[in-house]
Motif scaffolding. Structure first.
Motif, mmCIF file in Angstrom:
data_model
loop_
_atom_site.group_PDB
_atom_site.id
_atom_site.type_symbol
_atom_site.label_atom_id
_atom_site.label_comp_id
_atom_site.label_asym_id
_atom_site.label_seq_id
_atom_site.Cartn_x
_atom_site.Cartn_y
_atom_site.Cartn_z
ATOM 1 N N ASP A 45 48.138 29.450 37.825
ATOM 2 C CA ASP A 45 49.534 29.033 37.903
ATOM 3 C C ASP A 45 49.695 27.680 38.578
ATOM 4 O O ASP A 45 50.756 27.064 38.513
ATOM 5 N N THR B 278 44.131 26.355 23.879
ATOM 6 C CA THR B 278 45.419 26.955 24.216
ATOM 7 C C THR B 278 46.444 26.583 23.151
ATOM 8 O O THR B 278 46.132 25.901 22.170
ATOM 9 N N THR C 226 52.876 27.147 29.835
ATOM 10 C CA THR C 226 52.790 28.365 30.636
ATOM 11 C C THR C 226 54.150 29.026 30.797
ATOM 12 O O THR C 226 54.249 30.072 31.421
ATOM 13 N N SER C 227 55.178 28.400 30.256
ATOM 14 C CA SER C 227 56.520 28.951 30.436
ATOM 15 C C SER C 227 56.732 30.161 29.527
ATOM 16 O O SER C 227 55.948 30.427 28.611
ATOM 17 N N GLU D 11 51.839 22.294 32.026
ATOM 18 C CA GLU D 11 52.881 23.145 32.596
ATOM 19 C C GLU D 11 53.806 23.789 31.559
ATOM 20 O O GLU D 11 54.076 24.986 31.634
ATOM 21 N N PHE E 158 50.796 32.624 24.915
ATOM 22 C CA PHE E 158 49.936 31.736 25.695
ATOM 23 C C PHE E 158 48.759 32.475 26.320
ATOM 24 O O PHE E 158 47.599 32.064 26.198
ATOM 25 N N SER E 159 49.040 33.581 26.992
ATOM 26 C CA SER E 159 47.973 34.206 27.776
ATOM 27 C C SER E 159 46.906 34.850 26.894
ATOM 28 O O SER E 159 45.739 34.908 27.278
ATOM 29 N N PHE F 96 42.432 28.598 34.125
ATOM 30 C CA PHE F 96 43.835 28.185 33.997
ATOM 31 C C PHE F 96 44.656 29.059 34.940
ATOM 32 O O PHE F 96 44.832 30.252 34.703
ATOM 33 N N THR G 99 44.938 31.774 24.783
ATOM 34 C CA THR G 99 44.173 30.798 25.552
ATOM 35 C C THR G 99 42.799 31.350 25.921
ATOM 36 O O THR G 99 42.678 32.494 26.362
ATOM 37 N N SER H 244 40.499 32.434 30.153
ATOM 38 C CA SER H 244 40.160 31.033 30.409
ATOM 39 C C SER H 244 39.003 30.818 31.372
ATOM 40 O O SER H 244 38.354 29.771 31.304
ATOM 41 N N ILE I 39 46.457 32.813 35.115
ATOM 42 C CA ILE I 39 47.510 33.123 34.144
ATOM 43 C C ILE I 39 46.979 33.189 32.711
ATOM 44 O O ILE I 39 47.716 33.547 31.802
ATOM 45 N N ALA I 40 45.750 32.833 32.515
ATOM 46 C CA ALA I 40 45.139 32.967 31.186
ATOM 47 C C ALA I 40 43.818 33.704 31.379
ATOM 48 O O ALA I 40 42.791 33.093 31.686
#
Lengths: 931, 321
Positions: free
Chosen positions: A525, A577, A551-552, A548, A558-559, A523, A562, A512, A508-509
């Motif tokens: 999910d 991040t 990541t919302s 957690e 975030f993505s 990183f 990070t 990362s 999800i990143a």
């Protein structure tokens, strides 16, 4: 009876039940520390501004890379490289470089000594750090026109055919041979009339320089004019184009090489690699990785390409046209039944031969005209039909990877229907395609990263789920997609096999992933995970409540904000991040030590980072247009962040008046280099007094210096006195610069000493010069406007001073309940245990379940370490840190409780510690449950 | 090596005895001094008084006013009690006789001036029987030791001006920072810095201060003749030397150390400390008892039936006894 518990430093465990499910010594906060040794916390080392500022104030470094042990810095659309000695200045490459898309960092891979970069215009290449940025890949040869030259007798015997192909290539700075794609095959026929030679006219493609060479390959003679010569080529000629050739975009060669002198075979021969293994340039890719000596390209697109076949020439007329446009620069080609004039866009269409010959000849003219037409700067054409193919197959391709889509139209329906697919009169229905395929991977030939045959590709998983990253380990290439993780094994020679590795873990990143210990840290999910050949293992469970939320959906950046990297020497995975939903850049780092299995955090805001070849961390600052370098001298001076220079206006005892207190805080260290001191000055006076050659013997009594502020005047007086003292020279005073800067005064003193040592009247000739420097350093204890109070009194120079920012570290232990959080206890006292410490002030605070506010105990110790505690003088300061404990009572209001939460804080620059943990002495209570 | 007996030494001794960490906030200096003051009040003073060697005894004369029969016991008297009470008349001291309040009606109305030698207690006052305007009441009482405070509140006297302007004299203190608690109209005590740590004069009103010159101005008559350089000037009721015999200061430190250990719940060390304290207490009386060993006190039953002749006809208890 009193009992004790010992809380070590186990790293963050914020997610589990902290009253029962965390190990003793678990931390609920661990800021600006590392836990590199088992159960021992130490402050992080600092990050100093590195080299010069770049761009303008709003520019930020977007990516840092390393090539040939030098740092590469990317900001805006500029890539620059560090100087050979480091610390800048950086030099910008002439060619701008932009990332493939906003938020995706440039990726770099080194192979065969070259450095390959992803960019918005395709894969770029550096073959030396201070070289030019080039497009990776060889040059694809264009059309080739062959003509029998009967004027010269030669290898081309009568009644024969011969085929030709051209190949362009060059050797890069690392001696890698970069060969391109061979040209179309052109056949020449000697129907009779004696032996001859062959003239070749070769179109030179863009990108060719005089460093390139071209090779002419030729088949064997067919043996009969009606027999096709085939496609087994061998080298008959090689040369470099001249500048004139490049300007005219054409080179003419006469092939006179005898049949027996044919040399090396063309690599695309059927008995070699085959035509399908033609060296195409690497595709545009969002990520690249080296695996088993092949360079992999993921989430790709190609140049815009269009296949077009000429079916006949029957309906073509002299007014027939083809128009090709990319939306910006259309150009039109006109058909003519008489002659070809390529440079002016006139195509010859043949009608006098057989239909097959007409199509072949016309199609070749189309190709030549497109390639040579001066108004065409967008595409190239290639003739594909080989000996076993139907004639008329044309391949159109944009010249660069970043080019716009192009389409073709023609003048009439009749003209259009001569082609397949039919060329429309208007519109863009016949347009090129660049195969933007997010799940596609290309790979290069073995150890030839710039040779990427069109067939060296495979699609991974669902096309709807794009590839996010590809990361190679020793035995496996991992492909991180939106629908899971895939693995690739094999090699280019024996083929690669791709298979699903884990469809329950999604990256999800994208920035990362980092490789360390032959494992990938990323990183996902499921949390921050370790991916290796054996599977996926989530390692962020202890801090899941931190990981957690960010990541919302609310954390929109975030993505892209990070990023991560691995510090092999210290076994640390840094994951930078966001902290808050509105953060646009990373505002903290989660640091995981893979050997001690411990998490800590660094509350610092950065944009990118990596570990350089010098094993230092380099970071892109988020607040200024600088990059930063980890301090790593293995001394106490490593424990400070940025340094700033300002001027000391005046001082009185330990209060300094400085020009600027911007970025200065209590706990920072103020420092100044000392060049000349009263001691250095006075020792010369004393020596003069003892020198029998010098008349006066009252130098020390009359000129002695007590403070540095007196030196300039006393130095002048000394020089004047020497001038008047009957020595050989009388230029003592006049030789000085009379500068009042510390270095200037030192220089003047050394000038005087230099003259003294050569003065023949003076007996001694070893008057000491001032060469060594020492540094005054002390901690800032308060700041009021521009008045700065420091801890120690020094005799400062009214000259520039440097201040070094502190690093505030904090450790909060999870609630200590001595095994039973339900009963009351009296926690009496505690010992902070250090493996070593060189610190003068540390804070220890406590709170309990009864009283939630922290109450602080400040330790002020007489540390032996490592600086600032010795009187200033000629000797260097120093000392070593030592193991010790700091004992204190638990504050009375916090003593009686069910559990206690100790907090350790350190807020001074140039100090360090190795904190083993703390012990708590307690007594279980029965009746007294409060104060 | 000079002996020093300030609270600084006391606190240092206390901290060493129970190994109080160098850096801690559980027990502030004020906390420890509070413990020490309590221990002096509750343990040291009773032990000292128990030997009846006239420690802390001090007299105060109050002129009898006409029609006034009630006179307050000095507020600094330990336990608001008197060691003795005398009447002074014509240069002669007459011991007073305390009556039970129930007997007062039998003594009232005699109209005899000698009735001044009888009194009874009511609250914190003495009440004279048939008082007249003649003479003085002389209170003999045990002076409360001053409370220990931090050294910054007490002045170290560096010079004494006993001339002044003829009315006002001054003392100068050597403190680095002039104590801000000395202000005009506040009251001060002049204290002996060395053993026996006596109180020379107390409740002296400051007329003015000069923080720049670090001078404190008082009436010349309030400057004790015994006062010398090095002695202390403190706000009324305050001191920086424990006002107990110097030999008992280690016991005071041990007592306070026990308090700290008790507060910390350090039972193991408390047991050890209390053993040491008990040993000290056993030796206490050897130190402070029999202050004049060579001239032992003679027991004289002045209230006995046969004692009147020995006190020259001044019958103890007055003419009603």
């Amino acid at each position: 009876m009193s009992q004790s518990i010992i809380l070590k430093c186990k790293g963050l465990h914020t997610n589990p039940n902290n009253l029962g499910s965390v190990p003793d010594g678990s931390l609920s906060e661990a800021e600006n520390i590392y836990i590199d040794r088992p159960d021992i916390a130490q402050p992080r080392t600092g990050f100093a501004l590195y080299a010069e500022e770049f761009g303008n104030n709003t520019d930020r470094s977007k990516q840092l890379l390393v090539y040939q042990e030098r740092l590469l810095r990317h900001y805006g659309g500029t890539l620059s490289y560090d100087s050979p000695t480091g610390q800048g200045p950086f030099t910008n490459y002439a060619t701008g470089v932009s990332e493939v898309e906003t938020g995706t960092k440039i990726k770099g891979q080194e192979l065969n000594g070259n450095f390959y970069l992803t960019s918005s215009s395709g894969i770029l290449k550096l073959d030396k750090i201070d070289g030019e940025i080039k497009y990776a890949g060889g040059v694809k040869a264009l059309d080739l026109e062959v003509e029998l030259n009967t004027g010269i007798s030669g290898f081309m015997e009568s009644d024969n055919q011969a085929g030709y192909r051209i190949l362009w290539g060059y050797k890069d700075e690392n001696n890698n041979l970069i060969l391109g794609t061979p040209s179309e095959r052109s056949v020449v026929t000697n129907g009779g009339g004696g032996s001859a030679v062959v003239n070749l006219t070769i179109t030179i493609p863009n990108g060719v320089t005089t460093d390139y060479f071209y090779q002419v390959y030729r088949t064997r003679l067919s043996g009969a004019s009606g027999v096709d010569p085939g496609d087994e080529m061998a080298l008959v000629y090689e040369a470099n184009p001249t500048s004139g050739n490049i300007t005219s975009k054409e080179v003419t060669v006469t092939d006179i090489t005898p049949e027996s002198f044919r040399g090396a075979e063309l690599y695309t021969n059927a008995n070699q690699q085959g035509i399908l293994q033609s060296n195409e340039v690497p595709p545009f890719a969002k990520d690249i990785a080296v695996y088993n000596s092949s360079l992999f390209f993921a989430n790709t697109k190609t140049k815009f390409r269009l296949n077009l076949s000429l079916l006949s020439t029957n309906d073509l007329t002299n007014s027939s046209t083809l128009t090709i446009t990319d939306g910006n620069a259309p150009f039109t080609l006109t058909f003519n039944n008489a002659t070809e004039n390529a440079t002016s866009g006139q195509i010859f269409y043949a009608t006098s031969g057989t239909p097959s010959q007409n199509v072949d000849e016309t199609a070749r003219s189309i190709v030549r005209t497109i390639n040579r037409y001066t108004n065409n700067n967008t595409i190239y054409a290639y003739y594909l039909s080989g000996p076993d193919d139907v004639p008329g197959q044309i391949f159109l391709e944009s010249r660069t990877l970043g080019a716009l889509e192009f389409s073709i139209t023609c003048d009439t329906t009749a003209t259009g229907e001569e082609f397949s697919p039919v060329v429309p009169i208007t519109g863009t229905t016949l347009n090129a395609d660049n195969e933007i395929i997010g799940n596609r991977v290309y790979y290069s030939k073995f150890q030839q990263p710039e040779a990427v045959p069109l067939v060296n590709t495979f699609d991974v998983g669902s096309r709807n789920s794009v590839i996010l990253r590809i990361v190679a380990l020793r035995d496996t290439l991992f492909i991180f997609k939106e629908d899971g993780i895939y693995q690739v094994i094999g090699d280019a020679n024996n083929g690669f096999q791709v298979s699903l590795f884990d469809n329950s873990t999604i990256l999800i990143a994208p920035e990362s992933p980092a490789v360390g210990d032959n494992q990938i840290w990323a990183f996902t999910d499921r949390g921050i995970a370790k991916i290796s050949d054996t599977g996926v293992e989530v390692r962020s469970n202890p801090i899941e409540n931190i990981v957690e939320p960010i990541t919302s959906a609310g954390y929109t950046n975030f993505s892209t904000a990070t990023f991560g990297f691995y510090y092999t020497v210290n076994n640390r995975y840094y994951l930078f991040t966001v902290t808050n939903p509105t953060d646009t850049v990373a505002t903290k780092a989660l640091v995981y030590n893979t050997h001690t299995d411990s998490w800590t955090t660094l509350p610092i805001s950065k944009t990118c980072g990596l570990v350089g070849d010098d094993d230092r961390v380099y970071l892109g600052a988020a607040d200024v247009n600088y990059i930063e370098q980890e301090r790593k001298t293995f001394t106490y001076r490593d424990y400070a962040d940025r340094s700033y220079l300002t001027n000391l206006g005046e001082f009185e005892e330990n209060t300094l008046t400085i020009n600027s207190v911007a970025n200065l805080a209590v706990g920072d260290v103020v420092a100044q280099s000392v060049y000349i001191t009263p001691y250095k000055f006075n020792r010369i006076l004393a020596k003069l007094d003892e020198d029998a050659g010098v008349v006066s013997s009252n130098y020390l009594s009359t000129l002695q210096v007590d403070r540095k502020s007196q030196i300039r005047a006393k130095l002048d007086a000394l020089a004047n006195k020497l001038d008047a003292d009957g020595l050989s020279f009388t230029n003592y005073y006049s030789s000085m610069s009379l500068s009042s800067t510390p270095t200037g005064m030192e220089s003047d003193l050394n000038i005087v000493v230099g003259i003294l040592n050569t003065d023949t009247v003076v007996n001694e000739s070893d008057y000491p010069t001032s060469t060594s420097t020492s540094i005054l350093e002390t901690v800032v204890t308060s700041i009021l406007e521009n008045k700065v109070t420091v801890e120690l009194n020094f005799d400062w120079d009214l000259a520039p001073i440097t201040y070094h920012n502190k690093i505030s570290s904090k450790i909060v232990w999870s609630p200590a309940h001595a095994g039973d959080p339900s009963i009351f206890k009296q926690f009496r006292e505690t010992n902070l245990l250090f493996s070593s410490i060189a610190s003068n002030v540390i804070d220890l605070s406590f709170r309990s379940d009864i009283q939630r506010g922290y109450e602080k105990v400040m330790f002020q110790s007489e540390s032996t370490g490592a600086w600032g505690k010795l009187p200033w003088g000629e000797e260097p300061w120093g000392g070593t840190s030592e193991p010790r404990g700091f004992r204190t009572y638990i504050p009375g209001q916090k003593q009686r409780c069910r559990f206690l939460e100790p907090k350790f804080e350190h807020n001074r620059a140039y100090e360090n510690y190795l904190l083993v943990g703390l012990s708590l002495t307690f007594t279980a209570m029965i009746e007294r449950i409060g104060r | 090596m000079a002996f020093t007996y300030t609270v600084t030494d006391l606190i240092a001794s206390i901290k060493v005895r129970c190994l109080v960490p160098i850096s801690q906030i559980t027990f502030t200096t004020d906390d420890i001094l509070r413990f020490a003051n309590e221990e002096i009040e509750l343990k040291m003073v009773p032990n000292i008084l128990r030997v009846k060697e006239e420690f802390y005894v001090r007299n105060k004369s109050v002129t009898i006013e006409s029609g006034v029969t009630e006179y307050e016991i000095p507020y600094r008297a330990i336990g608001s009690k008197l060691r003795n009470l005398f009447f002074k008349s014509g240069g002669n001291m007459f011991p007073a006789t305390r009556l039970e309040p129930e007997l007062v009606p039998y003594y009232e109305g005699s109209g005899n001036g000698a009735n001044n030698t009888a009194f009874y207690l009511r609250g914190n006052d003495i009440v004279l029987i048939n008082g007249t305007s003649a003479g003085q009441v002389v209170f003999s009482y045990y002076l409360k030791p001053n409370k220990m405070v931090q050294t910054t509140r007490v002045g170290i006297i560096s010079s004494i001006d006993r001339v002044g302007d003829g009315t006002i004299g001054s003392v100068t203190v050597s403190n680095t920072t002039f104590p801000t608690n000395f202000t005009a109209d506040s009251e001060v005590d002049f204290l002996q810095a060395k053993p026996n740590f006596g109180t020379y004069n107390f409740d002296v009103a400051i007329t003015s201060v000069n923080p720049t010159t670090k001078q404190i101005f008082v009436l010349l008559s309030d400057i004790p003749t015994k006062l010398k350089v090095g002695d202390h000037i403190a706000n009324a009721g305050e001191c920086i030397t424990p006002q107990v015999p110097s030999e008992l200061q280690s016991m005071l430190a041990q007592t306070v150390a026990c308090r700290l250990l008790e507060a910390m719940g350090d039972k193991d060390n408390l047991i050890m400390a209390e053993k040491k304290l008990a040993e000290m207490e056993r030796n206490l009386f050897a130190v402070i008892d029999s202050r004049t060993e060579g001239t032992p006190q003679k027991i004289n039953n002045i209230r006995g039936l046969l004692s009147s002749s020995k006190i020259g006809g001044r019958r103890y208890g007055g003419n009603k006894s």
